[in-house]
Structures are given as structure tokens and as C-alpha cells.
Design an enzyme around this catalytic site. Structure first.
Site, mmCIF file in Angstrom:
data_model
loop_
_atom_site.group_PDB
_atom_site.id
_atom_site.type_symbol
_atom_site.label_atom_id
_atom_site.label_comp_id
_atom_site.label_asym_id
_atom_site.label_seq_id
_atom_site.Cartn_x
_atom_site.Cartn_y
_atom_site.Cartn_z
ATOM 1 C CG ASP A 56 -13.727 203.914 49.566
ATOM 2 O OD1 ASP A 56 -12.852 204.786 49.454
ATOM 3 O OD2 ASP A 56 -14.793 203.929 48.919
ATOM 4 C CG HIS A 57 -11.589 202.884 45.933
ATOM 5 N ND1 HIS A 57 -12.331 202.431 44.864
ATOM 6 C CD2 HIS A 57 -12.378 203.789 46.569
ATOM 7 C CE1 HIS A 57 -13.504 203.047 44.852
ATOM 8 N NE2 HIS A 57 -13.551 203.884 45.871
#
Length: 296
Positions: A56-57
Site C-alpha cells: 500500500d506504499h
């Protein structure tokens, strides 16, 4: 997880007045799509700082780097991140046969000063997460005070190169032999601002060190108060813990981010209220939110 009301993580530090560029911190999935709804120009992106390698990063990073080539990006981009970021980027671009039209530099970081020039210092420290996760402290260097142009004109100096030299703190000897002391023509030195952006983390000492006297602290608050055990088990923080870091570090402002998808918009007000019990000047991240960081 992305939610209907908010996407995953990407933070833009807009340095348009300071150096005409944008720095990104994490590039979650669909970052390039979200940028289309903002005034940010991908060609202005100069540096990208990755906190850690959870999807998610970073899932939006290959797409953003690729698209930048077709959006007028010709200047070099430098990506900073934990060990493994170089292999991830190079493998993604290689397998998709993506060829960038601009220079790309990838720096795998360790703790300490990872960037410094005449304007900024960026420090990285390891936080406590399931995999190596870094926090970043971005410090603007102090700047000379405001130039008192009227005093220089009274001294017989016309606008031009001497004004710039005085602004830079240089002593000037005029043709008539007079020596101009820059301190007599400059206001008080302007203190540089500090922004601290943390990756995913438990409550830890390094978060406190990075946040010391920050003008803005951006701290994850995956869970609400009362969920400290759950936060610890999953290497995350609560609203209370983020606020406690901001209070102990004597920050000026706190922005909560990385809110679990278990909380909907109706819950956000309560999450902010929890943090405000400890640190009153608290806000919560929303897609496209902009926070102005005033001069000190």
C-alpha cells in the site's frame, strides 16, 4: 486497504516557492490517478521517499515513474527507500519493458542524514514495524532575514548585485571606502521549518526523536484509542499514541493518517476527538487535503 472515501498512502510536500519542485513520500496504488485531480505536475517531482516496502506504499511507484516520461518529465528523479527498493523498481520496469526518458537514481538508505544541500536536510530513522520502516525528518535550513532595501537606498546603494550580496550575508566595500555590514540591513534570521513524516510504526523512541519541535507531524493512527494491544500486535499506532508523540515532541501540528478501513467517515470525527484529548491541534488526512506550513 483502499476505501471508498480514501485511497492508500501518498503524501506530496510542495516546495514550489523554495525550489520549484515536489517531493513525494510513498506512492500507493493509483497515486498517478489521484494526482490528476490536483495541481501537482509529475514533471515537477524531484525526489520520492519510500518509508517501507508494503504494497500500500509502493504499488503505484512503477506506474508513476513510467507515466512521468509521457508528461514532460525530463529532469532527474531520485528515489530513496529501504533495501530492496532498487530491485523492485528495476524488475518492474524491466519486465514491463518500460524505458524512462529521464535519469533515475535509486538510493537504498540506512539511518542518518540521507540528503543535504544548501536548503534542506533530510534525516531517516528506523521505526518499529513488521519490516524495516523509516520515518523522515525534513528540515529547512535557516534563512537570512528580510532585506531592508530602504536602508540600503538611504546609504546610496541602488538595487542590483550589492542587494543580493548583502542578502547573502556578505560585507561590501563601496567605492568611497565605506564598508557595509550586512547585519545592519537585514532583519532577524528566519528559522527553517520542520516536517516529520513517519512510516507505519508502533509507538517508539525514534518517532519522538524525528518529531522534535516539528511544525507538522504526520503520524499513522491505524487504530482508535483502547486498541493498544491490537496496534502493538500488528506493528501500528493508535490515535492516543500519535497524539502523545506530538505532545512530548512539542510539535505545532499533528495530522493523523493511515486510518484503518474499519473506520468510515462518521468515525473520523471521533478519532480526531480522541487525539485532541492529548494534543489539541490535531487534524486527520483526507484525499486532496492541503496543509499550509507557515513561516516561523
Amino acid at each position: 486497504m483502499p476505501a471508498k472515501l480514501r485511497n492508500v498512502t501518498s503524501i506530496a510536500l510542495k516546495l514550489l516557492e523554495e525550489r520549484g519542485v515536489v517531493w513525494l513520500f510513498d506512492v500507493g496504488e493509483a497515486t498517478q490517478h489521484q494526482i490528476l485531480h490536483t495541481s501537482i505536475k509529475p514533471r515537477r517531482i524531484e525526489k520520492i521517499f519510500i518509508t517501507h516496502l508494503h504494497g500500500d506504499h509502493i504499488y503505484g511507484l512503477p506506474g508513476l515513474l513510467s507515466s512521468r516520461s509521457f508528461q514532460g518529465g525530463e529532469s532527474e528523479v531520485t528515489v530513496y527507500g529501504p533495501k530492496g527498493i532498487k530491485e523492485y523498481i528495476e524488475m518492474s520496469l524491466s519486465l514491463s519493458q518500460t524505458y524512462l526518458k529521464y535519469p533515475l537514481s535509486i538510493i537504498e538508505i540506512s539511518e542518518g542524514i540521507i540528503f543535504e544541500d544548501d536548503q534542506f536536510i533530510v534525516e531517516a530513522r528506523l521505526l518499529e514495524h513488521g519490516i524495516p520502516s523509516y520515518g523522515y525528518r525534513i528540515k529547512e535550513k535557516d534563512r537570512p532575514g528580510t532585506l531592508h532595501a530602504d536602508k540600503l537606498i538611504e546609504a546610496g546603494v541602488q538595487p542590483g548585485p550589492i542587494f543580493r550580496q548583502i542578502k547573502n550575508g556578505e560585507s561590501i566595500t563601496l567605492e568611497d571606502g565605506r564598508v557595509l555590514d550586512p547585519n545592519e540591513f537585514l532583519g532577524p534570521e528566519q528559522k527553517g521549518r520542520v516536517v516529520t513524516i513517519l512510516g507505519d510504526t508502533r509507538y517508539c523512541e525514534n518517532a519522538l526523536l524525528l518529531a522534535k519541535e516539528a511544525d507538522l507531524l504526520i503520524h499513522e493512527a491505524t487504530f482508535s484509542k483502547g486498541e493498544e494491544t491490537l496496534a502493538y500486535d500488528y506493528f501500528h499506532s493508535t490515535t492516543y499514541q500519535a497524539a502523545d508523540i506530538a505532545r512530548k515532541a512539542d510539535c505545532k501540528q499533528l495530522c493523523l493518517t493511515h486510518i484503518s478501513s474499519r473506520y468510515d467517515r462518521n468515525d473520523w470525527r471521533e478519532l480526531v476527538a480522541e487525539a485532541k484529548e492529548i494534543f489539541p491541534n490535531t487534524d486527520i488526512a483526507e484525499d486532496f487535503k492541503e496543509i499550509h506550513i507557515p513561516l516561523r
